[in-house]
Design an enzyme around this catalytic site. Structure first.
Site, PDB file in Angstrom:
ATOM      1  N   TYR A  10      -4.796   9.198   0.021  1.00 19.30           N
ATOM      2  CA  TYR A  10      -3.722   8.211   0.057  1.00 19.30           C
ATOM      3  C   TYR A  10      -3.567   7.612  -1.340  1.00 19.30           C
ATOM      4  O   TYR A  10      -4.323   7.937  -2.259  1.00 19.30           O
ATOM      5  CB  TYR A  10      -4.009   7.129   1.093  1.00 19.30           C
ATOM      6  N   GLU A  11      -2.581   6.728  -1.484  1.00 18.73           N
ATOM      7  CA  GLU A  11      -2.217   6.167  -2.786  1.00 18.73           C
ATOM      8  C   GLU A  11      -3.410   5.714  -3.605  1.00 18.73           C
ATOM      9  O   GLU A  11      -3.631   6.171  -4.728  1.00 18.73           O
ATOM     10  CB  GLU A  11      -1.243   4.999  -2.587  1.00 18.73           C
TER      11      GLU A  11
ATOM     12  N   ASP B 179       1.509   8.130  -4.958  1.00 18.26           N
ATOM     13  CA  ASP B 179       2.470   8.647  -3.991  1.00 18.26           C
ATOM     14  C   ASP B 179       3.842   8.878  -4.618  1.00 18.26           C
ATOM     15  O   ASP B 179       4.299  10.013  -4.761  1.00 18.26           O
ATOM     16  CB  ASP B 179       2.611   7.669  -2.818  1.00 18.26           C
TER      17      ASP B 179
ATOM     18  N   GLN C   3       4.995   8.535   2.223  1.00 21.00           N
ATOM     19  CA  GLN C   3       5.637   8.131   0.974  1.00 21.00           C
ATOM     20  C   GLN C   3       5.839   9.217  -0.074  1.00 21.00           C
ATOM     21  O   GLN C   3       6.929   9.327  -0.644  1.00 21.00           O
ATOM     22  CB  GLN C   3       4.850   6.976   0.332  1.00 21.00           C
ATOM     23  N   SER C   4       4.837  10.010  -0.377  1.00 26.26           N
ATOM     24  CA  SER C   4       4.963  10.933  -1.518  1.00 26.26           C
ATOM     25  C   SER C   4       6.098  11.934  -1.324  1.00 26.26           C
ATOM     26  O   SER C   4       6.961  12.099  -2.200  1.00 26.26           O
ATOM     27  CB  SER C   4       3.637  11.669  -1.749  1.00 26.26           C
TER      28      SER C   4
ATOM     29  N   GLY D 120      -1.586   1.264 -26.730  1.00 26.36           N
ATOM     30  CA  GLY D 120      -0.913   2.030 -27.783  1.00 26.36           C
ATOM     31  C   GLY D 120      -1.323   1.543 -29.153  1.00 26.36           C
ATOM     32  O   GLY D 120      -2.301   0.806 -29.308  1.00 26.36           O
ATOM     33  N   GLY D 121      -0.553   1.918 -30.128  1.00 29.16           N
ATOM     34  CA  GLY D 121      -0.877   1.534 -31.503  1.00 29.16           C
ATOM     35  C   GLY D 121      -0.400   0.141 -31.870  1.00 29.16           C
ATOM     36  O   GLY D 121      -0.658  -0.333 -32.975  1.00 29.16           O
TER      37      GLY D 121
END
Length: 475
Positions: A198-199, A228, A77-78, A307-308
């Protein structure tokens, strides 16, 4: 005696100027038509006859990477994610596979017997396939010819595998000093660099799993392939940057992307929070505040936004039977007044416990529980329609079935239907990058060794040499 002044050129009349301008425009149109006709002829010509023309038009491609050749020695995959993206952008990607076997994913997770799996087809569009035994002397000869022929070699073998094939960096440079060698590895230089990854290993080693899930549960991996596919996208950018630098210095170079590095890069907000936690001992926007306990490391925060702008996933109408009847709701400060009016809590607009963001932080779970009472009276799409009128940030939890059937994604090429000679029609993701002057046509993945003869001919091997290589099991 003074020199006489040079006689002035006669002035053109307005009519003459118009005629001259008209002729110039006509010439421009003729030149443009000639270029378009030439481009059409090149596109229709057999690939072997296009080689000289492609070189002549270098830098004038109809697609962004038209004149770039990729030697794709990747699998699973990658690496294939990287090379597929480059192929979508116009590169000629030559995928090298083992004779009779091919990329291991051709046979993994098959939904139809004896055909290439969706795992393979969805990662290898727009490529050409050549079968090659690199351990065979005749196969090694072909491989080295490919190195001379291509601009970029992409690999995601275990550490040291390429060297064992005889393709050390020194050997590659001796064959092609302009070659760019691009590699995906599990870890960068350090104590784990020889480990296989792997992933999910990458997600765990890169900080994603430890910060995903709920505080009272185990670490979780995400459904998105950030280890990946995410690293493959990073590698593609590195390759494009190296190609650009080569236009200035004429030299090849090595490009390395480690999966751990890629995952950690995507977890940067958690590294931010680790430093805030070390300094202040708490993270006030996390659900553990104010009643929970913070340790030394960033905790798992459930569905908090990271996040904010505080956010959470809320139930919608039908949640009892539909596992995806939910909506993500963000209590953004600028639209707080609108939120209060929509859910029928206008008293919160001025109440000291709710009026300001700082005052709301210790009460976030109470606030989301109240908002959920409203969202449970609406489907996720009804809620989204109402909330969008007030610019309240939200988004429905869409299932894969809903995404596959979404026509707007088909219209933009984000989801594409592809026809395959052995498995028939199937859906795949398309190019996520949309260029105004470089369109993407998603073409099917290649059959095993489908383009072997074609590629060998381009490399200069004659029919007798090809037959000999086949007899030796080299291709």
């Amino acid at each position: 005696m003074a020199k006489a002044k040079a006689s002035a050129k006669p002035k053109r009349s307005a009519t003459t100027k118009r005629l001259v301008a008209k002729k110039m425009r006509a010439k421009t149109v003729v030149r443009a038509r000639a270029k378009n006709n030439a481009a059409r002829k090149v596109a229709k010509a057999p690939r072997a006859s296009r080689e000289k023309v492609v070189k002549a038009r270098r830098g004038k491609g109809e697609r962004a990477l038209d004149d770039v050749r990729i030697l794709d020695m990747t699998h699973v995959q990658s690496g294939p994610t990287c090379t597929q993206l480059l192929a979508w952008l116009g590169a000629d990607v030559i995928k090298v596979e083992r004779p009779g076997v091919g990329d291991i994913t051709r046979g993994q997770l098959r939904d139809i017997p004896d055909v290439d799996s969706l795992y393979f087809t969805m990662l290898n569009h727009n490529k050409r396939s050549i079968t090659l035994d690199a351990k065979n002397p005749a196969g090694r000869k072909v491989l080295e010819a490919l190195v001379r022929h291509c601009d970029v070699l992409v690999e995601n073998f275990a550490p040291g595998a390429l060297d064992r094939m005889g393709l050390t960096w020194a050997r590659i440079q001796s064959l092609n000093p302009r070659m760019i060698l691009a590699s995906v590895k599990g870890f960068g230089p350090g104590p784990y660099e020889d480990c296989k990854v792997y992933e999910n290993v990458a997600q765990c080693a890169g900080g994603s799993a430890s910060t995903t899930g709920f505080d009272d549960g185990p670490p979780l991996v995400t459904g998105a392939q950030i280890g990946d596919s995410g690293t493959g996208l990073n590698l593609a950018l590195g390759i494009v940057a190296a190609l650009y630098q080569r236009t200035m210095n004429g030299k090849g170079q090595k490009v390395l992307c480690a999966m751990q590095d890629g995952v950690l890069n995507l977890c940067r907000v958690k590294l931010r929070d680790q430093q805030r936690l070390a300094r202040n001992g708490k993270l006030t926007e996390y659900p553990q505040h104010p009643h929970g306990r913070f340790g030394e490391s960033v905790p798992r925060a459930g569905n908090a936004s990271g996040g904010g702008q505080p956010g959470w996933i809320l139930k919608c109408k039908g949640w009892e039977t539909d596992p995806n009847a939910y909506i993500y709701f963000i209590t953004q400060a600028p639209v707080w007044e609108a939120i209060c009016k929509v859910i029928g809590k206008e008293e919160w607009i001025t109440h000291p416990d709710y009026a300001k963001p700082v005052a709301r932080l210790p009460r976030l779970m109470e606030i989301f529980a109240t908002i959920e009472q409203w969202t449970m009276t609406k489907t996720k799409f009804e809620a989204m329609e109402i909330l969008n009128k007030y610019d309240i940030p939200c988004g429905p939890i869409l299932s894969m079935k809903e995404l596959a059937e979404e026509q707007s994604l088909r219209a933009t090429g984000t989801v594409v239907e592809v026809d395959h000679p052995t498995r028939g029609k199937y859906l795949t993701v398309g190019n996520p990058i949309k260029l105004s002057a470089s369109s993407t046509e998603v073409r099917r993945s290649p059959l095993l060794g489908e383009h072997t003869d074609e590629i060998l001919a381009e490399l200069g091997f004659d029919a007798d040499e090809v037959a000999a290589a086949r007899a030796q099991g080299a291709v």
